[in-house]
Design an enzyme around this catalytic site. Structure first.
Site, mmCIF file in Angstrom:
data_model
loop_
_atom_site.group_PDB
_atom_site.id
_atom_site.type_symbol
_atom_site.label_atom_id
_atom_site.label_comp_id
_atom_site.label_asym_id
_atom_site.label_seq_id
_atom_site.Cartn_x
_atom_site.Cartn_y
_atom_site.Cartn_z
ATOM 1 C CB CYS A 178 -23.851 39.712 4.063
ATOM 2 S SG CYS A 178 -24.412 38.076 4.350
ATOM 3 C CG MET A 179 -21.706 35.852 5.049
ATOM 4 S SD MET A 179 -20.703 34.792 4.004
ATOM 5 C CE MET A 179 -19.205 35.511 3.677
ATOM 6 C CE LYS A 197 -38.048 36.666 5.063
ATOM 7 N NZ LYS A 197 -38.304 36.863 6.500
ATOM 8 N N GLY A 199 -27.358 35.392 6.228
ATOM 9 C CA GLY A 199 -28.596 36.026 5.785
ATOM 10 C C GLY A 199 -29.018 35.594 4.398
ATOM 11 C CD GLN A 200 -26.533 37.310 0.153
ATOM 12 O OE1 GLN A 200 -27.001 37.462 -0.959
ATOM 13 N NE2 GLN A 200 -25.292 37.623 0.447
ATOM 14 C CG MET A 247 -26.321 41.190 8.919
ATOM 15 S SD MET A 247 -24.873 40.822 7.916
ATOM 16 C CE MET A 247 -24.832 39.052 8.042
#
Lengths: 809, 203, 91
Positions: A174-175, A90, A387-388, A350
């Site tokens: 998410c976290m 990516k 994840g972000q 996750m």
């Protein structure tokens, strides 16, 4: 004859291959930018500058090449400690995300069901008016992709300006459980270790984690060591086989919630075998359990004897029964932890966070490391990944959560509110003491009619796509369609599942079209400058927040004035004259990011998350906090928190010091939590487990990566991974489109047997990136009691052949 | 990586015409070939025929350019050869960069071929693929498994230590791996079959 | 009989290394290709692996050459041709 023909072809193929490396389309080993590239003036009109990658929480740095106002090239940044020039599939394409054909370039207002172009002035006025008329029913939904200044501006606007705490980010999904796990254990958020742990560990345990696909650059740090001949053991504990399993020495397949039992089982054996680290525990730990009546994050202290008593029943055999992992494998794990001569790093993301026992299992895995003393030495670390790109920097540190204030403070505590009001120069009492709505609650209140008590009427969404990512979309999002008095404002760069229901769409600038700062998974704060102009009338999210605030200020809204009557986002030049940054053509007269960051920086010393001045980040490829000024005026980052050899805040004479201990005695907490089964389990009606997640090629909801042709070709559609025997039993063929049904909704997907991930019998897996196949119509909104984070990893579904589905419906 | 100009995507045969530029002083962009006293070899344009195509000279002689195979292909993988391609113009070709042959079990293209230049009596082999290691992401320390996952021919791509290799004995040259390869520069080199058998005895 | 596509990288612009390039061009097995900046594409078509190695060493040691990278090595021709034949002859 044939020989020479073939030979000629081969020669031309060889020439083409060599030529392609010489000409423009450069091969990987050739293009990596050199250190210091950004300092070199480029004679050819191509300028290079650094930026962190826009995608995941790893925080790789890229060099961005700009020519004629357009990003034309991207290279891995060799000077960056995180990725050392490497990028994932990516990352190599990240520059292309700016140039999808359907970028939003003009504000759009829905009039009689039709989206109509309007001017920015009108858009800002509409928003300000709705807030002015009903400030308490306004909510702001943000993101772990907000830059630090964007999140800080939103935070100040809501909690300081409006006295309204209904601000929450997608990072809740998410976290949030990682946060509560760190808080419960150490009294302060974020990992103690850093990525260097991956370079030094002897054993890497991935707990429901697939870094080979989701954090590939980090995972390669481990696999590279192995290819250099180092002996490193990877143990993958998961509910399905993944690309990480392919690289693992051991694969321990667990049932959903098995991680809770396994961590209890390891601690049981460490105590039973008497090989836990007594000296570490005696000096640096307390034992803790949940209160019986109303459990809190604080919990209550229990004695070591009480801990032994409670954990006694988690024998390897009982854990096998609960988790499905063989008793001998539990013994193997406990023996590894019992060995202090090796270094063990645990990684999770996750799998342990999107978990209705997320706080519990996070605390338990920290407990395994603390009890065994596998903590605080390089390579000995319990580490959660994000994840972000700025879940840590913006959400966790700026505190853009419904209950939090910047710098690890909370709205519920009067002294925290007072401090914050002091920094913001607000009248005492400006900040509301009641926490706002967390994400699930916020959307529940927004999609419920006002008559039924749905008291959120206007919702502003920035940098995220809840129309695709919320669990149980039919209950939490799709109802918006029929509620005409509810007003949804969405700032984004492309049309999304969320803009589809928006009443007002704001075109946003993205990534290097604006100044920005991110904070990655290892406490590293990163900075970049705007390099190109956004398309059309797309504008910065920070500017939007300031412009709305200023419109309210003009309308006489008291909260937008500080106690001296000045605009709360006032920026002044050197002569003390206010710069009208709320006018977009004046926004870049100054560096608004720098102003906001320097104001925010005051908060960061309160919980020893010290940040350096903005200009230090301009020079660095990120710095890991706490960043502390040295006697010579330089700024030193911290790799290992709480360890005397590296952390400047550890008390003199101590080897370890948990200086934010929730028991105020410098100790970390080893928690006991009782195992509980998942809230929804497969039954006769819905006999399969559903797990959801990401894939390597797409990032989150795919709004960026789906617009990159090479990535979309590589992964064009969502699918459902299924075990061969399950498919056979249901007479389902490879590639056949089936219906996944739960009690909440349905989703149609093609079947992939023996695909990239290989779930066991009785489990299916579906990625959530595909906007045309919304698996979150099916998922469950049940969430962790402490973190309020929903569980996307397990619910009960059935897989139905489409023909059969038609007959039955 | 350097991105193609928007009007030029997907990559066309001609290299993008760009200004000279450099990274860290290393020039990476094309300039007009320096005259070094020798002519550079111009790359041949490989032509891929649909599966079951007979010997090229017989193919060119027999193909009526009717377009039936093009219509029959369910994946729009077969196209008319471009006018620039001389005697190939108008005949059916497959360009994997645009759309690859999916290796249908029943080969509707062959079934549709009236003049009999696509036949089922010879193996449906169009060429062969090769992984170029220096361009392949999996050979550069990062996870990528797309080519082996999407390959429609069992056993044609095998993965060892995460790195793919093509078994040339099994590969049919369908081009799916090239089509899906997400590397900054495509890591799959496709080569057409040079010598194809004649029509043989039809069964 | 190896065929390889190589990229020669010089310490500075190709134009400044006329002597070395002349030496390269003088090797009969080498075809010169495109050049840009400090890089030059060449194809080596030699009879034996040993000769290929000799050429590689020669080029690498030329004045001004700082790197020699492989862009492509062609298939081993004899083996390859036989393999193709074996598939084709099945029917």
């Amino acid at each position: 004859m044939m020989d020479s023909k073939r030979r000629n072809f081969l020669k031309s193929a060889a020439m083409a291959a060599a030529g392609s490396m010489v000409a423009g389309n450069t091969g990987l080993p050739v293009v990596q930018a050199d250190e210091g590239v950004s300092d070199l003036p480029d004679a050819d009109g191509l300028s290079w500058n650094k930026a962190p990658c826009r995608f995941c929480g790893t925080g790789c740095h890229v060099q961005v090449g700009v020519e004629d106002g357009r990003v034309v090239a991207v290279a891995g940044d060799k000077a960056a400690d995180v990725n050392k020039g490497l990028l994932c599939v990516k990352g190599y394409h990240v520059g292309g995300i700016l140039y999808g054909k359907d970028r939003l370039t003009k504000p759009l207002l829905r009039k009689d069901g039709q989206l109509t172009e309007i001017e920015w002035d009108e858009a800002i006025e509409i928003i300000a008016k709705r807030i002015f008329d009903s400030p308490d029913t306004f909510a702001f939904y943000g993101s772990g992709q907000w830059t630090i200044p964007e999140g800080y501006a939103a935070q100040k606007f809501m909690k300081g300006g409006l006295g309204n705490n209904h601000i929450d980010p997608n990072a809740r999904l998410c976290m949030a459980s990682a946060v509560t796990g760190f808080l419960a254990t150490y009294g302060v958020d974020e990992p103690a270790g850093c990525y260097q742990d991956l370079d030094e560990c002897n054993v890497l345990i991935t707990w429901g984690n697939n870094p080979a696909e989701m954090h590939p650059v980090l995972f390669s740090r481990v696999t590279d060591r192995r290819s250099r001949g180092e002996n490193i053991r990877i143990i993958d504990i998961g509910t399905r086989r993944t690309r990480t399993t392919d690289a693992a020495n051991d694969y321990l397949e667990m049932k959903p919630h098995g991680d809770v039992a396994i961590s209890l089982g390891i601690m049981h054996l460490l105590i039973e075998n008497d090989n836990y680290d007594k000296s570490f525990v005696e000096k640096h730990c307390n034992f803790r359990g949940a209160e019986e009546v109303t459990p809190t994050l604080q919990g209550e202290q229990i004695s070591e004897d009480e801990f032994r008593k409670r954990i006694a029943k988690y024998t390897p055999e009982y854990v096998e029964e609960l988790s499905g992992v063989a008793a001998d494998d539990i013994r193997m794990l406990a023996d590894l932890f019992g060995n202090r001569d090796i270094r063990i790093t645990s990684l999770w993301c996750m799998g342990m966070n999107q978990h209705t026992m997320g706080t519990a299992v996070n605390s338990l895995v920290h407990g395994v490391h603390l009890l065994s003393g596998h903590f605080g030495r390089p390579g000995d670390s319990p580490t959660s990944l994000t994840g972000q790109p700025s879940a840590c920097g913006t959400v966790r540190e700026v505190g853009t959560l419904a209950h939090a204030l910047p710098g690890g403070r909370v709205v519920a505590k009067p002294e925290h509110r007072q401090q914050c009001e002091g920094f913001w120069n607000l009248k005492p009492g400006s900040i509301n003491e009641v926490p706002g709505y967390h994400t699930v609650k916020m959307f529940d209140q927004f999609t419920k009619s006002t008559d039924d008590g749905g008291d959120i009427t206007t919702l502003l969404v920035q940098v995220t796509n809840p129309g695709q990512t919320l669990p149980n979309l039919n209950a939490l999002f799709n109802d918006k369609k029929s509620l005409e008095d509810k007003f949804l404002i969405v700032s984004d760069v492309y049309p999304t599942a969320t803009t589809a229901l928006a009443d007002l769409i704001l075109p946003a600038a993205m990534w290097v079209e604006k100044n920005g700062m991110f904070g990655n998974s290892e406490r590293r704060t990163q900075q970049w400058f705007k390099m190109v102009d956004p398309p059309g009338e797309a504008r910065d999210d920070t500017w939007m927040t300031i412009a709305i605030a200023h419109k309210l200020f003009e309308m006489g809204y008291q909260g937008m004035k500080d106690k001296d009557g000045e605009f709360i986002f006032a920026v002044k030049d050197e002569d003390g004259k206010e710069i009208p940054v709320w006018e977009f053509d004046r926004y870049y007269d100054t560096n608004v990011d720098k102003h906001l960051f320097e104001e925010y920086r005051q908060f960061t010393t309160m919980k020893h998350k010290n940040l350096a001045p903005y200009d230090e980040y301009v020079k660095a490829r990120g710095l890991r906090w706490p960043v502390v000024e040295q006697e010579d005026g330089s700024w030193r980052e911290t790799r290992f928190r709480f360890s005397a050899f590296d952390d400047p805040f550890v008390k003199e004479g101590q080897e370890f010091d948990f200086y934010h201990s929730s028991s105020s005695d410098g100790r970390a907490q080893i928690w006991f939590h009782e195992y509980a089964p998942p809230p929804e389990m497969p039954d006769d009606e819905y006999p399969m487990w559903l797990c959801t997640g990401r894939v390597l090629e797409h990032w989150h909801t795919g709004t960026m990566t789906r617009r990159l042709a090479p990535l979309n070709r590589a992964m064009p559609t969502a699918y459902v991974e299924m075990h061969m025997e399950d498919a056979k039993a249901a007479n389902i063929r490879q590639g056949e489109v089936v219906t996944i049904q739960s009690r909440r909704g349905v989703c149609e997907l093609p079947v992939w047997v023996d695909g990239r991930g290989r779930p066991p019998r009785g489990t299916v897996f579906v990625p959530f990136f595909d906007e045309t196949k919304l698996i979150n119509n099916v998922t469950l909104e049940a969430h962790d009691p402490f973190s309020k984070q929903p569980d996307y990893k397990k619910c009960a579904v059935r897989v139905v052949k489409k023909t059969a589905a038609k007959v039955s419906s | 990586m350097r991105y193609p100009k928007p009007e030029e995507e997907p990559p066309s045969e001609a290299p993008p015409k760009t200004q000279p530029r450099s990274i860290g002083g290393i020039n990476i962009a094309p300039v007009p070939p320096t005259d070094l006293g020798r002519k550079s070899v111009s790359p041949a344009i490989p032509v891929f025929r649909p599966p079951g195509a007979i010997d090229e000279s017989q193919f060119l002689a027999g193909c009526t350019r009717c377009g039936d195979c093009i219509t029959a292909c369910p994946y729009d993988a077969i196209r008319k050869g471009s006018d620039r391609l001389g005697n190939v113009a108008g005949t059916p070709v497959i360009e994997a960069d645009t759309s690859a042959c999916m290796m249908c079990e029943d080969f509707p293209c062959i079934a549709s071929c009236e003049p009999g230049v696509l036949v089922d009596s010879i193996p449906p082999i169009m060429g062969t693929a090769k992984v170029t290691p220096h361009l392949c992401l999996a050979h550069h320390h990062t996870t990528c498994t797309v080519c082996s996952e999407r390959c429609p021919v069992d056993g044609a791509i095998t993965v060892t230590d995460g790195k793919p290799t093509v078994d040339e004995d099994t590969c049919t040259g369908c081009g799916v791996c090239r089509y899906v390869c997400p590397a900054p520069e495509n890591a799959i080199l496709l080569m057409p079959t040079f010598i194809r058998p004649g029509p043989g005895r039809r069964s | 009989m190896p065929i390889s596509g190589l990229v020669v990288t010089f310490g500075s612009s190709v134009a400044e290394h006329a002597d070395s390039i002349e030496s390269i061009a003088a090797i009969p097995e080498i075809d010169l290709g495109e050049s840009a900046g400090s890089k030059l594409a060449i194809v080596v078509d030699s009879e034996t692996k040993r000769r290929d190695q000799e050429i590689w060493n020669t080029v690498q040691q030329l004045p001004g050459v700082i790197d020699l990278a492989v862009a492509m090595v062609a298939f081993d021709e004899t083996a390859e041709t036989n393999k193709l034949d074996s598939i084709r002859n099945e029917t």
